[in-house]
Design a protein around this motif. Structure first.
Motif, short mmCIF file in Angstrom:
data_model
loop_
_atom_site.label_atom_id
_atom_site.label_comp_id
_atom_site.label_asym_id
_atom_site.label_seq_id
_atom_site.Cartn_x
_atom_site.Cartn_y
_atom_site.Cartn_z
N ARG A 76 0.82 -1.21 0.00
CA ARG A 76 0.00 0.00 0.00
C ARG A 76 0.86 1.26 0.00
O ARG A 76 1.75 1.42 0.84
N ASP A 77 0.62 2.13 -0.91
CA ASP A 77 1.30 3.43 -1.06
C ASP A 77 2.75 3.33 -1.58
O ASP A 77 3.45 4.34 -1.65
N THR A 78 3.20 2.14 -1.85
CA THR A 78 4.53 1.87 -2.45
C THR A 78 5.71 2.47 -1.68
O THR A 78 6.65 1.74 -1.29
N THR A 79 5.70 3.80 -1.46
CA THR A 79 6.87 4.48 -0.85
C THR A 79 7.35 3.82 0.45
O THR A 79 8.56 3.62 0.62
N PRO A 80 6.46 3.49 1.41
CA PRO A 80 6.98 2.90 2.65
C PRO A 80 7.78 1.63 2.39
O PRO A 80 8.77 1.36 3.09
N PHE A 81 7.38 0.87 1.39
CA PHE A 81 8.07 -0.39 1.11
C PHE A 81 9.38 -0.15 0.35
O PHE A 81 10.37 -0.83 0.59
N ASP A 82 9.38 0.87 -0.51
CA ASP A 82 10.64 1.25 -1.17
C ASP A 82 11.64 1.74 -0.11
O ASP A 82 12.83 1.40 -0.13
N ASP A 252 2.89 16.28 20.39
CA ASP A 252 3.78 16.20 21.54
C ASP A 252 3.99 14.73 21.93
O ASP A 252 3.86 14.35 23.09
N SER A 253 4.25 13.90 20.94
CA SER A 253 4.39 12.47 21.22
C SER A 253 5.86 12.13 21.39
O SER A 253 6.73 12.99 21.32
N ALA A 254 6.09 10.82 21.58
CA ALA A 254 7.46 10.34 21.79
C ALA A 254 8.27 10.34 20.49
O ALA A 254 9.45 10.05 20.51
N PHE A 255 7.64 10.67 19.36
CA PHE A 255 8.29 10.52 18.05
C PHE A 255 8.50 11.85 17.33
O PHE A 255 7.74 12.80 17.52
N VAL A 256 9.50 11.85 16.46
CA VAL A 256 9.72 12.98 15.54
C VAL A 256 9.93 12.39 14.14
O VAL A 256 10.34 11.23 14.01
N PRO A 257 9.65 13.18 13.09
CA PRO A 257 9.84 12.65 11.74
C PRO A 257 11.30 12.29 11.49
O PRO A 257 12.21 12.99 11.93
N ALA A 258 11.50 11.19 10.75
CA ALA A 258 12.87 10.79 10.37
C ALA A 258 13.27 11.63 9.18
O ALA A 258 12.52 11.73 8.20
N MET A 259 14.44 12.21 9.25
CA MET A 259 14.91 13.11 8.17
C MET A 259 14.95 12.41 6.82
O MET A 259 15.51 11.31 6.72
N GLY A 260 14.36 13.04 5.83
CA GLY A 260 14.48 12.55 4.46
C GLY A 260 13.58 11.35 4.12
O GLY A 260 13.65 10.84 3.01
N LEU A 261 12.77 10.90 5.07
CA LEU A 261 11.89 9.76 4.79
C LEU A 261 10.44 10.18 4.98
O LEU A 261 10.13 10.99 5.86
N ARG A 262 9.55 9.59 4.17
CA ARG A 262 8.13 9.95 4.28
C ARG A 262 7.38 8.95 5.14
O ARG A 262 7.49 7.75 4.94
N GLY A 263 6.64 9.48 6.13
CA GLY A 263 5.81 8.62 6.96
C GLY A 263 6.60 7.77 7.93
O GLY A 263 6.07 6.80 8.49
N VAL A 264 7.88 8.13 8.15
CA VAL A 264 8.72 7.36 9.08
C VAL A 264 9.08 8.26 10.25
O VAL A 264 9.44 9.43 10.07
N PHE A 265 9.00 7.70 11.46
CA PHE A 265 9.24 8.48 12.67
C PHE A 265 10.21 7.73 13.59
O PHE A 265 10.20 6.49 13.62
N VAL A 266 11.03 8.53 14.27
CA VAL A 266 12.00 7.91 15.20
C VAL A 266 11.77 8.51 16.58
O VAL A 266 11.10 9.53 16.72
N GLN A 267 12.37 7.90 17.58
CA GLN A 267 12.16 8.37 18.96
C GLN A 267 12.80 9.75 19.13
O GLN A 267 13.87 10.00 18.61
N ARG A 268 12.12 10.59 19.87
CA ARG A 268 12.56 11.97 20.10
C ARG A 268 13.93 12.02 20.75
O ARG A 268 14.23 11.22 21.60
#
Ligand SMILES: C[S@@+](CC[C@H](N)C(=O)[O-])C[C@H]1O[C@@H](n2cnc3c(N)ncnc32)[C@H](O)[C@@H]1O
Length: 268
Positions: A76-82, A252-268
């Protein structure tokens, strides 16, 4: 609005996190009508009053399940799997080399296309981790949808949706009028019932979590709470993959966006 309808709305929110505003009245009716017929009830109001009379009963459980959207498809949405193939997986392989094991969670997996897509992709990249222990835990709150997912059988339409012909030939088998997921793909996926509103105790630690197209239906406070629970079971350098229309920004969650990736988040 009747007190029984309001009771049902609150029940759905408490049990599943799904927020059914008054603008969702059409959903209440269209999704509960099949249940009404199966139960031999005359009106939707009868469904609401029966649920209120027995909120722990089967009808209440089926009513809550019926309110969820189960839409899903392969890759679904291709990008996450790429991104998984090109960025996340190579990083995970480097990070997990000492243990030679990888644990991935597909939270709210619906009819199974998401975890099976992850499994297909990992098998295609198997050379990076030839003898590793790979486990994909796939969960959903709905037992009927998990039964479908475990069967791994899809119609022509579902098997064509998101799967290239090459992938379908490689990872699916024709069985009668349906397509069945190949045994080696199924062997990587462990389906379990789990409600995101129940927290994550006992789930173990994951290197990567896919939680897509479910928190979008949650109220903000439920969403924040669920994200916090996911953070607790994600390895410190792990990543959370969400749906293309979803974000943690402003929560204000435990996550922030991962640089350069779409829809991916890493721990703050
Ligand atoms: C739209 S599907 C998403 C499937 C897949 N992740 C995707 O993106 O294609 C949403 C799924 O979330 C499940 N769900 C809804 N609320 C849930 C909750 N509180 N806990 C676990 N699963 C839930 C529903 O049963 C449904 O199967």
């Amino acid at each position: 609005m009747s007190a029984d309808v309001e009771f049902f709305r609150r029940l759905v929110l408490e049990r599943s996190g799904l927020s059914l505003g008054v603008d969702k009245d059409y959903l209440l009716h269209s999704r509960l009508t099949p249940l009404m017929r199966e139960e031999g009830l005359a009106t939707i109001d009868d469904v609401f009053s029966r649920i209120r009379a027995d909120p722990r009963g089967l009808l209440a459980q089926r009513g809550v399940d019926a309110m969820a959207t189960h839409e899903s498809f392969f890759f679904r949405d291709t990008t996450p799997f790429d991104q998984l193939r090109d960025v996340l997986l190579p990083a995970l392989v480097a990070r997990c080399a000492a243990t030679r094991s990888l644990r991935i969670w597909s939270a709210a997996c619906s009819s199974g296309q998401e975890p099976y897509s992850i499994a297909m992709l990992l098998l295609e990249e198997r050379r990076l981790m030839p003898d590793w222990k790979i486990e994909i835990v796939a969960t959903d709150m709905s037992e009927p949808i998990l039964t479908r997912a475990r069967r791994g059988r899809y119609s022509d339409f579902e098997a064509a949706r998101g799967l290239s012909e090459a992938r379908r030939t490689r990872w699916m088998r024709r069985e009668g009028s349906e397509w069945t997921v190949a045994p080696e793909v199924r062997a990587l996926v462990d389906f379990r019932a789990h409600n995101l509103m129940d927290g994550t105790a006992g789930m173990g630690r994951f290197d990567l979590i896919f939680c897509r197209n479910v928190l979008i239906y949650f109220e903000q406070s439920q969403k924040r709470w669920a994200l916090q629970r996911l953070a607790e079971v994600l390895a410190p350098e792990g990543a959370l993959v969400m749906g293309s229309a979803e974000t943690v920004v402003g929560l204000d969650s435990a996550f922030v966006p991962a640089m350069g990736l779409r829809g991916v988040f890493v721990q703050r």
